[in-house]
Write a protein that holds these residues in place. Structure first.
Motif, PDB file in Angstrom:
ATOM      1  N   THR B 149      69.866   4.002 -55.864  1.00  0.00           N
ATOM      2  CA  THR B 149      70.245   2.911 -56.755  1.00  0.00           C
ATOM      3  C   THR B 149      71.382   2.153 -56.097  1.00  0.00           C
ATOM      4  OG1 THR B 149      69.706   4.315 -58.623  1.00  0.00           O
ATOM      5  CG2 THR B 149      71.003   2.340 -59.095  1.00  0.00           C
ATOM      6  N   ARG B 151      73.430  -1.555 -56.556  1.00  0.00           N
ATOM      7  CA  ARG B 151      73.610  -2.813 -57.273  1.00  0.00           C
ATOM      8  C   ARG B 151      74.937  -3.442 -56.887  1.00  0.00           C
ATOM      9  NH1 ARG B 151      71.867   0.456 -62.463  1.00  0.00           N
ATOM     10  NH2 ARG B 151      69.618   0.415 -62.207  1.00  0.00           N
ATOM     11  N   ALA B 194      59.621  -7.904 -56.926  1.00  0.00           N
ATOM     12  CA  ALA B 194      60.856  -8.689 -56.838  1.00  0.00           C
ATOM     13  C   ALA B 194      60.845  -9.762 -57.902  1.00  0.00           C
ATOM     14  CB  ALA B 194      60.966  -9.327 -55.455  1.00  0.00           C
ATOM     15  N   SER B 210      66.499  -9.075 -58.008  1.00  0.00           N
ATOM     16  CA  SER B 210      66.215  -7.800 -58.685  1.00  0.00           C
ATOM     17  C   SER B 210      64.936  -7.255 -58.080  1.00  0.00           C
ATOM     18  CB  SER B 210      66.019  -8.030 -60.189  1.00  0.00           C
ATOM     19  OG  SER B 210      67.145  -8.697 -60.742  1.00  0.00           O
ATOM     20  N   VAL B 211      65.043  -6.141 -57.366  1.00  0.00           N
ATOM     21  CA  VAL B 211      63.859  -5.635 -56.665  1.00  0.00           C
ATOM     22  C   VAL B 211      63.755  -4.127 -56.793  1.00  0.00           C
ATOM     23  CG1 VAL B 211      64.094  -7.501 -54.985  1.00  0.00           C
ATOM     24  CG2 VAL B 211      64.923  -5.228 -54.394  1.00  0.00           C
ATOM     25  N   THR B 212      62.504  -3.675 -56.742  1.00  0.00           N
ATOM     26  CA  THR B 212      62.236  -2.242 -56.679  1.00  0.00           C
ATOM     27  C   THR B 212      61.240  -1.991 -55.555  1.00  0.00           C
ATOM     28  OG1 THR B 212      60.589  -2.548 -58.404  1.00  0.00           O
ATOM     29  CG2 THR B 212      62.699  -1.686 -59.086  1.00  0.00           C
ATOM     30  N   VAL B 213      61.429  -0.882 -54.886  1.00  0.00           N
ATOM     31  CA  VAL B 213      60.627  -0.554 -53.711  1.00  0.00           C
ATOM     32  C   VAL B 213      60.196   0.912 -53.789  1.00  0.00           C
ATOM     33  CG1 VAL B 213      60.615  -0.393 -51.182  1.00  0.00           C
ATOM     34  CG2 VAL B 213      61.980  -2.168 -52.315  1.00  0.00           C
ATOM     35  N   VAL B 224      62.295   5.823 -53.888  1.00  0.00           N
ATOM     36  CA  VAL B 224      62.352   4.659 -54.760  1.00  0.00           C
ATOM     37  C   VAL B 224      63.712   4.006 -54.606  1.00  0.00           C
ATOM     38  CG1 VAL B 224      62.291   3.860 -57.133  1.00  0.00           C
ATOM     39  CG2 VAL B 224      60.812   5.732 -56.428  1.00  0.00           C
ATOM     40  N   THR B 226      66.067   0.854 -56.147  1.00  0.00           N
ATOM     41  CA  THR B 226      66.233  -0.259 -57.096  1.00  0.00           C
ATOM     42  C   THR B 226      67.500  -1.008 -56.733  1.00  0.00           C
ATOM     43  OG1 THR B 226      67.485   0.982 -58.757  1.00  0.00           O
ATOM     44  CG2 THR B 226      65.106   1.077 -58.932  1.00  0.00           C
ATOM     45  N   ASN B 227      67.356  -2.303 -56.652  1.00  0.00           N
ATOM     46  CA  ASN B 227      68.480  -3.177 -56.282  1.00  0.00           C
ATOM     47  C   ASN B 227      68.660  -4.275 -57.314  1.00  0.00           C
ATOM     48  OD1 ASN B 227      67.737  -3.349 -52.697  1.00  0.00           O
ATOM     49  ND2 ASN B 227      69.037  -1.918 -53.817  1.00  0.00           N
ATOM     50  N   SER B 228      69.903  -4.586 -57.589  1.00  0.00           N
ATOM     51  CA  SER B 228      70.197  -5.771 -58.389  1.00  0.00           C
ATOM     52  C   SER B 228      71.419  -6.457 -57.809  1.00  0.00           C
ATOM     53  CB  SER B 228      70.450  -5.403 -59.852  1.00  0.00           C
ATOM     54  OG  SER B 228      70.892  -6.546 -60.564  1.00  0.00           O
ATOM     55  N   ARG B 230      73.506  -7.832 -59.611  1.00  0.00           N
ATOM     56  CA  ARG B 230      74.455  -7.921 -60.723  1.00  0.00           C
ATOM     57  C   ARG B 230      74.734  -6.525 -61.268  1.00  0.00           C
ATOM     58  NH1 ARG B 230      73.490 -12.210 -65.258  1.00  0.00           N
ATOM     59  NH2 ARG B 230      71.362 -11.442 -65.424  1.00  0.00           N
ATOM     60  N   ASP B 236      77.560  -0.345 -57.738  1.00  0.00           N
ATOM     61  CA  ASP B 236      76.784   0.839 -58.116  1.00  0.00           C
ATOM     62  C   ASP B 236      76.022   1.377 -56.904  1.00  0.00           C
ATOM     63  OD1 ASP B 236      75.394   2.760 -59.498  1.00  0.00           O
ATOM     64  OD2 ASP B 236      74.256   1.362 -60.743  1.00  0.00           O
TER      65      ASP B 236
ATOM     66  N   TYR C 266      83.119   2.839 -68.520  1.00  0.00           N
ATOM     67  CA  TYR C 266      82.027   3.615 -69.111  1.00  0.00           C
ATOM     68  C   TYR C 266      82.505   4.291 -70.398  1.00  0.00           C
ATOM     69  CZ  TYR C 266      79.302   3.109 -64.840  1.00  0.00           C
ATOM     70  OH  TYR C 266      78.577   2.603 -63.800  1.00  0.00           O
TER      71      TYR C 266
ATOM     72  N   GLU D 144      67.155  -5.757 -67.789  1.00  0.00           N
ATOM     73  CA  GLU D 144      66.628  -6.182 -66.497  1.00  0.00           C
ATOM     74  C   GLU D 144      65.845  -5.080 -65.775  1.00  0.00           C
ATOM     75  OE1 GLU D 144      70.088  -9.561 -65.738  1.00  0.00           O
ATOM     76  OE2 GLU D 144      70.028  -7.789 -64.451  1.00  0.00           O
ATOM     77  N   MET D 145      66.430  -3.874 -65.731  1.00  0.00           N
ATOM     78  CA  MET D 145      65.767  -2.811 -64.987  1.00  0.00           C
ATOM     79  C   MET D 145      65.888  -1.486 -65.726  1.00  0.00           C
ATOM     80  SD  MET D 145      66.796  -3.870 -61.094  1.00  0.00           S
ATOM     81  CE  MET D 145      65.186  -3.589 -60.400  1.00  0.00           C
ATOM     82  N   THR D 212      55.252   7.892 -58.387  1.00  0.00           N
ATOM     83  CA  THR D 212      56.235   6.859 -58.719  1.00  0.00           C
ATOM     84  C   THR D 212      55.485   5.608 -59.152  1.00  0.00           C
ATOM     85  OG1 THR D 212      56.320   6.303 -56.378  1.00  0.00           O
ATOM     86  CG2 THR D 212      58.099   7.630 -57.210  1.00  0.00           C
ATOM     87  N   ILE D 214      55.991   1.424 -60.566  1.00  0.00           N
ATOM     88  CA  ILE D 214      56.784   0.232 -60.897  1.00  0.00           C
ATOM     89  C   ILE D 214      55.998  -0.576 -61.923  1.00  0.00           C
ATOM     90  CG2 ILE D 214      57.833  -1.907 -60.070  1.00  0.00           C
ATOM     91  CD1 ILE D 214      57.962  -0.663 -57.265  1.00  0.00           C
ATOM     92  N   GLU D 216      56.165  -4.233 -64.158  1.00  0.00           N
ATOM     93  CA  GLU D 216      56.871  -5.525 -64.182  1.00  0.00           C
ATOM     94  C   GLU D 216      56.351  -6.345 -65.353  1.00  0.00           C
ATOM     95  OE1 GLU D 216      56.847  -7.632 -60.434  1.00  0.00           O
ATOM     96  OE2 GLU D 216      57.516  -9.498 -61.378  1.00  0.00           O
ATOM     97  N   GLN D 222      61.815  -5.096 -64.690  1.00  0.00           N
ATOM     98  CA  GLN D 222      61.128  -4.034 -63.953  1.00  0.00           C
ATOM     99  C   GLN D 222      61.492  -2.661 -64.494  1.00  0.00           C
ATOM    100  OE1 GLN D 222      61.871  -4.779 -59.683  1.00  0.00           O
ATOM    101  NE2 GLN D 222      62.019  -6.929 -60.243  1.00  0.00           N
ATOM    102  N   VAL D 224      61.007   1.531 -63.393  1.00  0.00           N
ATOM    103  CA  VAL D 224      60.593   2.485 -62.376  1.00  0.00           C
ATOM    104  C   VAL D 224      60.490   3.862 -63.021  1.00  0.00           C
ATOM    105  CG1 VAL D 224      61.204   3.609 -60.216  1.00  0.00           C
ATOM    106  CG2 VAL D 224      61.739   1.203 -60.557  1.00  0.00           C
ATOM    107  N   THR D 226      59.692   7.915 -62.086  1.00  0.00           N
ATOM    108  CA  THR D 226      59.411   8.946 -61.084  1.00  0.00           C
ATOM    109  C   THR D 226      59.087  10.231 -61.816  1.00  0.00           C
ATOM    110  OG1 THR D 226      61.690   9.708 -60.823  1.00  0.00           O
ATOM    111  CG2 THR D 226      61.005   7.901 -59.422  1.00  0.00           C
ATOM    112  N   HIS D 242      69.485  -0.943 -67.297  1.00  0.00           N
ATOM    113  CA  HIS D 242      70.473  -1.856 -66.727  1.00  0.00           C
ATOM    114  C   HIS D 242      70.213  -3.257 -67.283  1.00  0.00           C
ATOM    115  CE1 HIS D 242      72.594  -4.124 -63.532  1.00  0.00           C
ATOM    116  NE2 HIS D 242      71.516  -4.873 -63.507  1.00  0.00           N
TER     117      HIS D 242
END
Lengths: 329, 329, 329, 329
Positions: B149, B151, B194, B210-213, B224, B226-228, B230, B236, C266, D144-145, D212, D214, D216, D222, D224, D226, D242
Motif C-alpha cells: 500500500t 499513498r 487506473a 488511483s491505481v491497483t495492480v 497486489v 494499491t496507489n493513491s 491522496r 502511507d 488516527y 475511493e479505494m 486476487t 480488482i 472497478e 476500486q 481489491v 485478496t 480509503h
C-alpha cells in the motif's frame, strides 16, 4: 555568530554531545579536555576542536560555555570553577550527591551571573515534550495522576552503583524530574518502597534494584514511579498522564516496526535496548537548548535548581524507605 | 582509504546524499556540479567539496564515483558520460523513461566495467530490509501473497506529472521494485486498473491518480499494489507478506508515539507526511551501499538492470489499463 | 444431575447471574426472592424460577446453593442464615464491611461445611486468567512488580458512597484481590495516598476519589494500584506483571475495532464504558465456577477467606492514608 | 406478538441460528426439520421446537418465516417451495450456483410477495457495520479505494470444494458482497488472478486457493480483494476503506488481549481461528434483522437480489482468470 563551547570530559556522553555541537549551525566546539589525553585527542581530531587544559579553557575569552561530562564527584568543583570564570555551564546530572554542596554551587553560578543548565535530557525527548504540550493545550484537562514506568535492561556494576548515590539518586531522579515536569505542581509528600530482586550484591552496599514511589502535590495530584534494574524486553520508558478530561500516554520505542504472525501469535520487536539510542533525540535537544539559551540570553528549561529539587525528592524516597513513613518535602 | 565522490546536481535530494557522504567514514565528497552555480556553491561550502564542471569531474582521476541527482531526462546521458569516463555511477530512478535507451545505458555501463547503482532507496529502509531477512530466514515459509500500500499525501503539479511518465512509471515503479524484492521471483503477468479520483486535470494528460495492480509469478505467487495520490492522514507506506507458515508486515511511521484518550476515543498522530522524513534512513542506507560496493568491489543490491525490469513492469501496467488485458512480461 | 440454585435478590446483578444459570447445562435456577415482589416476579417469569420467601428457600431440600445479590449490609446475615441451612453460598463482595463480622461468618460457613464463594469476578475474566496461566507457565519468570490501573467512568452518588465503606473497601478491594492473584504471594506492607480531585462532596463524608497504593510482599515483590473515580475515555481496566524473564500485560477493551485516519491523526473507539459489559465474560465465569465447585465438591477459587484478606488490605490502605505510614498487614 | 419461525435443516449453522431465535424477545422457534431425524430431534429438544416435515411446516398457518440451512444444492427448491407457501425465507448464501436458477427463485419469491433474505452475515458484524456508518456520516469523504483481506485458516476438503462452485463462488463471494457494501456503488469491471499454492489437489478439480480481485465502478472507485485458503495465524478478516478525507479500517479479532514481552520481543495472541467464533455477533445480527423485517414488514438489508449480483461478480472473476481479460459486469 557561533557560540563557542568546550567539552570538559571526552568520554561516551561527551562524544554524543560533540556530534550535536558539530551538527549545530549556531555553535562551534573549540576545545576539549580530559584526564586521559588520548581520549581528548581522539575527540578533538574528529570534531575540529583543540585539546586544552581546564585552566586554559577557563581563561579563554572566546569560549562562552562549557559542558561538564566528567564523573559525578567532580561536577560541583568544575561548575564552581567555570562559573567563577564567567562561563555558562551545562552539567550532566547530578550537580552533587550532597544536597548542601549542590545548593552551594547553584548559588555560586547564580552569583556569577552565568547559566547553569542541568542535563535532565528526557524533557527534550520529542514525545515527552509533545505530551507536555498536549497538557498545556488543555486537551486532558487538569492533571490528576501521572504514571511513570522506567526499567533498565540490566543492573549496574557494583563499583558504579557504590558511587552512584543509590538507585533513587542515580536512576529514579530522572523520573522524579519527569514527574515534576508532567504534574506541573511541586510534590510535597513522598512514599517509597524498595527491594532487591535482581542483583543480591546490591544489598551489601545498602542499595536496591526494584522501587516504587508515590508523589503527592498540595492539591492532591499524584504521581507513581516504578523502577527496575532489569527488563529482558529492552529499555522500558513510558509515561501516562490522566486528567479530568482525558489521558495522554507515550509508548515505548521498539527496535523496528515489523510484526510477524504465525501459529503462536504475532510478534513485534523488543524495545530499543540502550539509553543513548532510545534518547538520541533528547540528547540532541538538550544541547540545542543550551546553545539557544546562551544565544538568546535566557534561562534554560532545566536548571541547577531543578537538580536540587530532584535530589531533595530522591533523598525523601530514601528516608521514606528507611523510616516507613510518608515524607514531607 | 576514502572513496572520493562527486555530486551531479545540487538540489534537494543531492543535499540529502551530501549529508550521508559527509557522515560516512569511508567516503569523501570532493566535487559538486549544478546548472545553477549558486546551488552548487552553497552545497560545496557546507560540505567541504569543490565546485567543478561535469567535464572536470569526468577527467579527475581521484574521483571514483558520481551520484546523478539531476532531472530524469538527463539521467541516461550523464550515466553514459561518466561510465565512459570510468566512474561508478549512482543514479536516482529511473535510468530513462524510454526502455530501449535505459537498456542501452545499462549495457554501456556494463561494457565500461563500472558499477551502475539505481536509487530504489526503499530496499534500504531498515524495516523493509528486516522483513526481507525474516523471509530469508524461513520464518513465514514460502512467500504466497504480497500486499503493498503506497499513498502520497497529495497529487503532483501537472507540470511535473506531464514529464514524469505517468503514475505507473513515476510512483508505482517503487512498489513494482518492492514487489520483486519481496516476492523473490519475477512477475510474469500484470493486470492493472487506473482512474482519476483526486485531480481531474490528470485526465487531460492521460495520467491517473488511483491505481491497483496485480502481479503474478510463474509459480503463482501474487502481489497486489494499491496507489493513491491522496492521503489526508500522511504518507502511507505499508507492506505485508503472507507465506505458507506465517505473515510479516511493516507498519507506518507516525509523527510521534503519543496517544490521547477522551470521550471521543483515542487519537494517535498522523503519519510522517514527507517522503524524505519517512525514508531518511533508507536514503542514508543506499549511499552507504554505494560506497561499500565501490570499496568492496562488488555489485550493488539495486542495479540499472533492476531499473529496466521495473520499467518493463510499469509499461505492462500501462498496457493492461489500455487493453483491458492481463499482460505477459 | 443439575445443581439447583436460588437467587437472593432480583436486582441488576442478580439478573446477570440468572442468565448465566439459565445458559448452564449443569444448573437450574429454581427460586428467586426479593424485598420488592415485582422484581422477583419479573425475574422468575423470564427464567422459569419460582418466587419463594428466604425461609422457604432455606427449608427447601432440593436447593443446594444460593447466590446472595442483596445490599452489602445484608450479606453477613444472609450468609449465616443459608450456611446454617446447609446451602452453599455465592456472595457478592464484600462479606461485610466490619472485619470481625466478616471473619465470623466465614467461620460459620466453614463450621457448617458449606462452600462460601466470594464474587471477585475479575479473576474469572478470560484475559486476566490467561495472564495468570502465562505466569504459572514460567514465561515471565519470578514475578517482581505488578501494576494495576483501574478507573471508573464516573464517581458514585454520595448516598451510595456513604454506605460503601469508602473507595478502598468499595473499589480498590477488587484491585487488592487482583494484586494477590497476580503476585502469588501475600502482601505484608501497605502504603497508600488518597485525595479528592473529582467530586468535592466526597470530602464531606471522609471519602476519596483518587488513590494510589503500594503493596510489598515478604520477599520484596511490589504491586502498585492506581484508582480514579473518573475516566472520560471509558472504564479503564489494565494489568501488567513484570518478572525476571519478561512482562505480560492485558489491554483495555474498546467499544469496537475501528480505526479512522484523517488530517488530525488516527482515532480508535473509547473503552467499553460499563463494568457489566466489560466484565460480561467474568460474571459468567464466576457462576460457572460456583456451579462446578458444587458439582465437583471442591473449594471455589475465591472464598470468603479471600474477602477477609482483601478487606484487611483495604483497611490497611485507610490506616496508611490516615497515619502517613507504611502499615504491616 | 412473536414471529413464529421454522428451521429447515438442523446442522451446525442451524444450531447457531436456533440460539439467536431462542434469545430473541420478538420470535419463537416452533418447528425444525432435517433429513436426519436425530439431528432435528436433538435441536428440537433443547430449543422447545417441534419436529415437523417440510410439508407440515409449509402448511402451518402459524409459521410466518423459515430459515433454510441445508446444503447449497437444495436452496433453490426450498426457497421456491416455502415462498409459494407464503413463508418469508431466510437462506444461507448462495441462492443457487446457477445464475439463471438463482434469478428465477428471486423472481418467484418477489411474485409470492414474501421476503427473501440472504445470509451475507458479515454486513451485520458490528465493526463492519460501524465502518459503513462512519462512511455514511461523511467522515472519510468520497470512497475511493477498498481493500479486503480474507484468509481461511485452512483449505476445504476436496469433496466439499468440488460441490462449492469453486473459491470465487464459495469464499470470495462474501468479499464481493462486502466490496459492494463498502463501495456504495456497483462494480462494472472485474479483473482476477488465481493460483494453487496451498492444496495441489485443487488443481485437479479446476479450483484455486489463492486469488486476487480488482473491482472497478463506473466512477472509477476500486476495490481489491485478496483471499487465501491458508493462514497459520488464524482467520484473517480485515477491511480498509480509503476516501477523499480519510481512511477507516477494521482490525482482526485476536483470541485474547494479552501481550507478552521478553528477549525476543512482544507476542500477542493469534487470531480467532473459526468463522463461527469470529462472526458470532454477525450471525446473531442477521437473525435479528430477519425477525425485525418480518415484524416491521420491510425489506431485509441483504436480499436474494444481492445474492444474484454477488454471483454475477464471482462468475466474472472466473471468466477473468480464464480469459486473461477485464470483464464487464
Amino acid at each position: 555568530m557561533s557560540v563557542k563551547l568546550a567539552l570538559i570530559g571526552a568520554g561516551r556522553i561527551a562524544n554524543v554531545h560533540a556530534d550535536a555541537i558539530v551538527a549545530s549551525r549556531d555553535a562551534r566546539l573549540v576545545a576539549v579536555t580530559d584526564a586521559i589525553p588520548a581520549a581528548a585527542e581522539s575527540l578533538a581530531a574528529r570534531s575540529g576542536a583543540r585539546v586544552m587544559s581546564p585552566d586554559e579553557i577557563a581563561a579563554d575569552k572566546d569560549i562562552t560555555g562549557v559542558l561538564v561530562c566528567t564523573p559525578t564527584d567532580t561536577h560541583a568543583d568544575l561548575i564552581e570553577k567555570f562559573a567563577k570564570a564567567g562561563k555558562h555551564v551545562f552539567c550532566e546530572k547530578p550537580v552533587d550527591l550532597d544536597l548542601a554542596r549542590a545548593e552551594q554551587v547553584v548559588a555560586i553560578a547564580a552569583g556569577a551571573g552565568v547559566k547553569l543548565m542541568l542535563g535532565f535530557n528526557r524533557r527534550y525527548d520529542p514525545n515527552f515534550a509533545a505530551a507536555r504540550k498536549v497538557i498545556d493545550a488543555g486537551r486532558i484537562g487538569n492533571v490528576e495522576m501521572v504514571t511513570i514506568t522506567s526499567r533498565d535492561p540490566g543492573a549496574p556494576d557494583i563499583s558504579y552503583a557504590s558511587r552512584s548515590g543509590g538507585i533513587f539518586r542515580d536512576m529514579t531522579i530522572h523520573d522524579l524530574d519527569m514527574a515534576r515536569f508532567l504534574l506541573g505542581e511541586e510534590p510535597v509528600w513522598v512514599s517509597a518502597h524498595a527491594s532487591v530482586l535482581v542483583k543480591p550484591e546490591l544489598s551489601d552496599i545498602g542499595d536496591s534494584d526494584s522501587v516504587t514511589v508515590i508523589l503527592e502535590t498540595a492539591s492532591g495530584k499524584q504521581a507513581v514511579i516504578t523502577n527496575s534494574r532489569r527488563a529482558t524486553y529492552g529499555y522500558d520508558q513510558r509515561i501516562e498522564v490522566h486528567g479530568a478530561l482525558g489521558v495522554v500516554d507515550v509508548a515505548n520505542h521498539h527496535e523496528n516496526t515489523l510484526r510477524i504472525g504465525g501459529a503462536d501469535g504475532y510478534t513485534t520487536a523488543p524495545l530499543m535496548n540502550f539509553f543513548m539510542t532510545r534518547y538520541l533525540a533528547s540528547y540532541a535537544g538538550e544541547i540545542a537548548e543550551f546553545i539557544a539559551c546562551i544565544k538568546e540570553d535566557r534561562a534554560p528549561k532545566t536548571t541547577g535548581a531543578d537538580g536540587v529539587i530532584a535530589l531533595k525528592l530522591a533523598n525523601a524516597c530514601v528516608a521514606s524507605v528507611a523510616g516507613g513513613r510518608r515524607i514531607a518535602v
